[in-house]
Design a protein around this motif. Structure first.
Motif, PDB file in Angstrom:
ATOM      1  N   GLN A 345       0.854  -1.193   0.000  1.00 54.96           N
ATOM      2  CA  GLN A 345       0.000   0.000   0.000  1.00 54.96           C
ATOM      3  C   GLN A 345       0.890   1.244   0.000  1.00 54.96           C
ATOM      4  O   GLN A 345       1.830   1.348   0.785  1.00 54.96           O
ATOM      5  CB  GLN A 345      -0.883   0.012   1.256  1.00 54.96           C
ATOM      6  N   VAL A 346       0.578   2.165  -0.907  1.00 56.92           N
ATOM      7  CA  VAL A 346       1.323   3.422  -1.028  1.00 56.92           C
ATOM      8  C   VAL A 346       0.334   4.562  -0.789  1.00 56.92           C
ATOM      9  O   VAL A 346      -0.713   4.619  -1.430  1.00 56.92           O
ATOM     10  CB  VAL A 346       1.968   3.534  -2.429  1.00 56.92           C
ATOM     11  N   LEU A 347       0.652   5.456   0.139  1.00 52.82           N
ATOM     12  CA  LEU A 347      -0.241   6.569   0.460  1.00 52.82           C
ATOM     13  C   LEU A 347       0.385   7.886   0.011  1.00 52.82           C
ATOM     14  O   LEU A 347       1.358   8.354   0.602  1.00 52.82           O
ATOM     15  CB  LEU A 347      -0.495   6.633   1.976  1.00 52.82           C
ATOM     16  N   VAL A 348      -0.133   8.464  -1.064  1.00 52.07           N
ATOM     17  CA  VAL A 348       0.278   9.808  -1.452  1.00 52.07           C
ATOM     18  C   VAL A 348      -0.460  10.761  -0.519  1.00 52.07           C
ATOM     19  O   VAL A 348      -1.661  10.599  -0.285  1.00 52.07           O
ATOM     20  CB  VAL A 348      -0.086  10.097  -2.925  1.00 52.07           C
ATOM     21  N   SER A 349       0.253  11.727   0.041  1.00 54.80           N
ATOM     22  CA  SER A 349      -0.372  12.607   1.029  1.00 54.80           C
ATOM     23  C   SER A 349      -0.302  14.073   0.618  1.00 54.80           C
ATOM     24  O   SER A 349       0.700  14.745   0.854  1.00 54.80           O
ATOM     25  CB  SER A 349       0.310  12.430   2.394  1.00 54.80           C
ATOM     26  N   PRO A 350      -1.395  14.605  -0.011  1.00 49.50           N
ATOM     27  CA  PRO A 350      -1.408  16.039  -0.333  1.00 49.50           C
ATOM     28  C   PRO A 350      -1.201  16.894   0.910  1.00 49.50           C
ATOM     29  O   PRO A 350      -0.529  17.919   0.866  1.00 49.50           O
ATOM     30  CB  PRO A 350      -2.811  16.261  -0.914  1.00 49.50           C
ATOM     31  N   TYR A 351      -1.769  16.467   2.033  1.00 53.89           N
ATOM     32  CA  TYR A 351      -1.635  17.216   3.285  1.00 53.89           C
ATOM     33  C   TYR A 351      -0.168  17.393   3.652  1.00 53.89           C
ATOM     34  O   TYR A 351       0.232  18.425   4.198  1.00 53.89           O
ATOM     35  CB  TYR A 351      -2.373  16.473   4.405  1.00 53.89           C
ATOM     36  N   THR A 352       0.653  16.369   3.360  1.00 51.60           N
ATOM     37  CA  THR A 352       2.089  16.449   3.655  1.00 51.60           C
ATOM     38  C   THR A 352       2.820  17.251   2.579  1.00 51.60           C
ATOM     39  O   THR A 352       3.583  18.171   2.883  1.00 51.60           O
ATOM     40  CB  THR A 352       2.708  15.034   3.725  1.00 51.60           C
ATOM     41  N   THR A 353       2.578  16.902   1.322  1.00 51.85           N
ATOM     42  CA  THR A 353       3.263  17.563   0.203  1.00 51.85           C
ATOM     43  C   THR A 353       3.081  19.079   0.266  1.00 51.85           C
ATOM     44  O   THR A 353       4.018  19.837   0.024  1.00 51.85           O
ATOM     45  CB  THR A 353       2.714  17.017  -1.138  1.00 51.85           C
ATOM     46  N   HIS A 354       1.889  19.517   0.630  1.00 50.14           N
ATOM     47  CA  HIS A 354       1.588  20.958   0.690  1.00 50.14           C
ATOM     48  C   HIS A 354       2.237  21.656   1.881  1.00 50.14           C
ATOM     49  O   HIS A 354       2.118  22.878   2.017  1.00 50.14           O
ATOM     50  CB  HIS A 354       0.072  21.170   0.760  1.00 50.14           C
ATOM     51  N   ARG A 355       2.908  20.862   2.744  1.00 55.89           N
ATOM     52  CA  ARG A 355       3.547  21.448   3.936  1.00 55.89           C
ATOM     53  C   ARG A 355       5.060  21.238   3.951  1.00 55.89           C
ATOM     54  O   ARG A 355       5.702  21.481   4.963  1.00 55.89           O
ATOM     55  CB  ARG A 355       2.929  20.834   5.212  1.00 55.89           C
ATOM     56  N   LEU A 356       5.643  20.793   2.854  1.00 57.43           N
ATOM     57  CA  LEU A 356       7.091  20.537   2.819  1.00 57.43           C
ATOM     58  C   LEU A 356       7.859  21.856   2.678  1.00 57.43           C
ATOM     59  O   LEU A 356       7.673  22.601   1.710  1.00 57.43           O
ATOM     60  CB  LEU A 356       7.440  19.600   1.656  1.00 57.43           C
ATOM     61  N   ALA A 357       8.747  22.107   3.642  1.00 52.53           N
ATOM     62  CA  ALA A 357       9.490  23.380   3.661  1.00 52.53           C
ATOM     63  C   ALA A 357      10.407  23.534   2.446  1.00 52.53           C
ATOM     64  O   ALA A 357      10.756  24.648   2.067  1.00 52.53           O
ATOM     65  CB  ALA A 357      10.300  23.476   4.951  1.00 52.53           C
ATOM     66  N   LYS A 358      10.809  22.411   1.829  1.00 50.69           N
ATOM     67  CA  LYS A 358      11.663  22.479   0.626  1.00 50.69           C
ATOM     68  C   LYS A 358      10.950  23.197  -0.512  1.00 50.69           C
ATOM     69  O   LYS A 358      11.588  23.765  -1.392  1.00 50.69           O
ATOM     70  CB  LYS A 358      11.966  21.048   0.146  1.00 50.69           C
ATOM     71  N   PHE A 359       9.624  23.106  -0.531  1.00 54.42           N
ATOM     72  CA  PHE A 359       8.865  23.619  -1.676  1.00 54.42           C
ATOM     73  C   PHE A 359       7.964  24.794  -1.333  1.00 54.42           C
ATOM     74  O   PHE A 359       7.435  25.458  -2.220  1.00 54.42           O
ATOM     75  CB  PHE A 359       8.031  22.479  -2.283  1.00 54.42           C
ATOM     76  N   TRP A 360       7.771  25.044  -0.030  1.00 53.81           N
ATOM     77  CA  TRP A 360       6.876  26.112   0.388  1.00 53.81           C
ATOM     78  C   TRP A 360       7.555  26.958   1.462  1.00 53.81           C
ATOM     79  O   TRP A 360       7.932  26.439   2.502  1.00 53.81           O
ATOM     80  CB  TRP A 360       5.570  25.534   0.948  1.00 53.81           C
ATOM     81  N   ASP A 361       7.676  28.236   1.198  1.00 53.54           N
ATOM     82  CA  ASP A 361       8.198  29.160   2.194  1.00 53.54           C
ATOM     83  C   ASP A 361       7.151  29.320   3.307  1.00 53.54           C
ATOM     84  O   ASP A 361       5.967  29.503   3.017  1.00 53.54           O
ATOM     85  CB  ASP A 361       8.458  30.509   1.505  1.00 53.54           C
ATOM     86  N   ARG A 362       7.569  29.220   4.572  1.00 54.15           N
ATOM     87  CA  ARG A 362       6.647  29.306   5.714  1.00 54.15           C
ATOM     88  C   ARG A 362       5.399  28.452   5.455  1.00 54.15           C
ATOM     89  O   ARG A 362       4.273  28.944   5.365  1.00 54.15           O
ATOM     90  CB  ARG A 362       6.246  30.767   5.956  1.00 54.15           C
ATOM     91  N   PRO A 363       5.594  27.138   5.323  1.00 56.14           N
ATOM     92  CA  PRO A 363       4.505  26.262   4.880  1.00 56.14           C
ATOM     93  C   PRO A 363       3.282  26.240   5.777  1.00 56.14           C
ATOM     94  O   PRO A 363       2.172  25.991   5.308  1.00 56.14           O
ATOM     95  CB  PRO A 363       5.149  24.874   4.826  1.00 56.14           C
ATOM     96  N   MET A 364       3.435  26.503   7.076  1.00 55.01           N
ATOM     97  CA  MET A 364       2.282  26.429   7.985  1.00 55.01           C
ATOM     98  C   MET A 364       1.488  27.730   8.041  1.00 55.01           C
ATOM     99  O   MET A 364       0.440  27.793   8.673  1.00 55.01           O
ATOM    100  CB  MET A 364       2.741  26.040   9.396  1.00 55.01           C
ATOM    101  N   ASP A 365       1.993  28.777   7.384  1.00 50.50           N
ATOM    102  CA  ASP A 365       1.301  30.071   7.413  1.00 50.50           C
ATOM    103  C   ASP A 365       0.345  30.204   6.225  1.00 50.50           C
ATOM    104  O   ASP A 365       0.640  29.736   5.122  1.00 50.50           O
ATOM    105  CB  ASP A 365       2.308  31.230   7.369  1.00 50.50           C
ATOM    106  N   PHE A 366      -0.786  30.862   6.455  1.00 48.98           N
ATOM    107  CA  PHE A 366      -1.769  31.114   5.403  1.00 48.98           C
ATOM    108  C   PHE A 366      -1.380  32.398   4.676  1.00 48.98           C
ATOM    109  O   PHE A 366      -1.566  33.499   5.191  1.00 48.98           O
ATOM    110  CB  PHE A 366      -3.173  31.232   6.009  1.00 48.98           C
ATOM    111  N   LEU A 367      -0.796  32.247   3.480  1.00 55.99           N
ATOM    112  CA  LEU A 367      -0.249  33.397   2.743  1.00 55.99           C
ATOM    113  C   LEU A 367      -0.787  33.410   1.303  1.00 55.99           C
ATOM    114  O   LEU A 367      -0.152  32.889   0.374  1.00 55.99           O
ATOM    115  CB  LEU A 367       1.286  33.312   2.702  1.00 55.99           C
TER     116      LEU A 367
END
Length: 452
Positions: A345-367
């Motif tokens: 079983q492989v779980l792709v996780s948009p919730y995780t991908t959208h929070r990766l600091a490598k790809f998103w500056d200040r990932p936890m902030d609503f900007l």
């Protein structure tokens, strides 16, 4: 990217209590703590791989998608309500996609936009009593009701009465939420009743009691009108020479989910976000006031609301309705240098991908400003996957970008919603992510300056 031969393993004694406590948040945290590396979750008899790096997402959902099927224990609870259609695999999926895709193209959705604007405006008028009395309204319930009415009237024509539509929405919500336990513990045998099973089966039965008579009525009428039930029957007859009633039922249930779930859930999260970010709220209200004023909201207003689009993109980033996109490896393969055996079983996780600091500056902030045009072009294409990706990408995405702006612009051109019970929201796992807590809104009418 450095190739590794071993996944980042989270042992049972760490993984299990975290997932029981707050599954959506903790699963995302496990992925971000591993910095996008493939994670192996040890859950006793069940050891899925968590995939979040955009390169790996692209591999699983796009370039090697045939090696990763929508099958296995994660799909079983969902297929109990949607059956074999657009959310299935193989021939059933291919035939459903061919029939349903034309009903969800941007051009076809644009042709529905005028009707949708009328229906949403009518629904918003029904909030006047709450505004006049100051009585708080349940934000999640109200958003679901508005979206539900728009979807049902536009897609199903006059086939579903208002009363029936209002019965259908809560049954879908129950099905979507009551499978949470089965998704967290998919290895639990179906011979054993687990929390949520009884509620699920009861709601699935009620959905059938509503949907089957619609199909039978359309068969008797033999209409070739534009609404979905007739279009599906005609298409199935042309493609297969007969219309399998169970197949049409599966198609309809899947369409309803694709058309309503993402929009209703995103709009539910929005009011909490706007409460927590008064600057975003003020700017959004100002843009809507300038573009719409006290006129009725029309589809032509949508292109005049660029900041609203940015807010929606950021909402989809932080609160994608799909918290996991499960797949089952159909052959021995590898992801990021890590061997994956057939059947895993492989779980792709948009919730995780959208929070990766490598790809998103200040990932936890609503900007919302991160979605200004020139910045978007430099982002990894698979770092933002709120609708999935590849051949199985969600059909409802064009509908979302018409429906959601119309609802928000209608609400904010008339009212300033005030959250009466601000609190930290807990994402609740299910077919889609919704807040566990209720959001109660007081609707303050917009006071407009009258010209002298």
């Amino acid at each position: 990217m450095t190739h590794v031969t071993h996944p980042h393993v989270i042992p049972f004694y760490r993984a299990f209590p975290r997932l029981v406590k707050d599954p959506v948040t903790e699963l995302a945290r496990m992925g971000t703590e591993a910095d996008g590396r493939v994670v192996r979750l040890d859950l006793g008899p069940f050891r899925p791989y968590l995939v979040s790096h955009p390169d790996h997402v692209e591999q699983v959902l796009k370039t090697e998608w045939t090696k990763y099927a929508r099958e296995g224990m994660f799909w079983r609870p969902l297929h109990r309500v949607t059956g074999q259609s657009i959310l299935g695999e193989g021939d059933a999926w291919a035939s459903a996609r061919k029939i349903l895709a034309p009903l969800f193209t941007s051009r076809y959705v644009a042709s529905l936009a005028e009707d949708m604007a009328d229906i949403i405006a009518e629904s918003i008028v029904e909030l006047e009593d709450f505004a006049a009395t100051g009585r708080p309204v349940d934000g999640g319930h109200q958003m679901t009701t508005i979206v539900n009415q728009a979807v049902i009237k536009v897609l199903f024509g006059g086939r579903i009465s208002r009363d029936t539509a209002e019965r259908l929405a809560p049954e879908f919500a129950t099905c979507a939420t009551s499978i949470g336990f089965r998704l967290l513990f998919p290895f639990a045998p179906y011979s054993i009743k687990v929390p949520g099973d009884r509620a699920f089966l009861r709601s699935a039965k009620k959905i059938d009691e509503i949907v089957y008579p619609l199909i039978q009525q359309a068969q008797h009428e033999n209409s070739r009108s534009k609404e979905v039930v007739s279009a599906l029957l005609s298409a199935r007859l042309e493609q297969e020479g007969k219309a399998d009633v169970r197949q049409v039922r599966d198609d309809l249930v899947s369409i309803y989910g694709a058309a309503s779930e993402t929009t209703a859930m995103s709009l539910t999260w929005l009011w909490s976000v706007l409460h927590d970010h008064p600057d975003v709220n003020a700017r959004l209200c100002e843009e809507i006031d300038q573009a719409v004023g006290d006129q009725p909201v029309r589809p032509e207003h949508i292109p005049q609301l660029p900041y609203l689009r940015m807010v929606l993109q950021e909402l989809l980033r932080l609160y994608p309705s799909a918290w996991i996109i499960p797949r089952q490896a159909t052959e021995d393969t590898e992801i990021g240098g890590i061997p994956i055996k057939a059947g895993s079983q492989v779980l792709v996780s948009p919730y995780t991908t959208h929070r990766l600091a490598k790809f998103w500056d200040r990932p936890m902030d609503f900007l919302p400003d991160r979605w200004a045009d020139e910045k978007v072009a430099r982002r990894h294409r698979y770092s933002f996957i709120p609708f999935g990706a590849g051949p199985h990408v969600c059909l409802g995405q064009h509908l979302f970008y018409v429906e959601a702006p119309l609802v928000i612009a209608n609400v904010l051109s008339r009212y300033r919603p005030e959250l009466t019970n601000p609190q930290r929201l807990t994402p609740m796992p299910g077919a889609s992510v919704r807040p566990k807590e209720k959001l109660m809104l007081r609707l303050l009418p917009v006071e407009r300056k009258r010209a002298a």
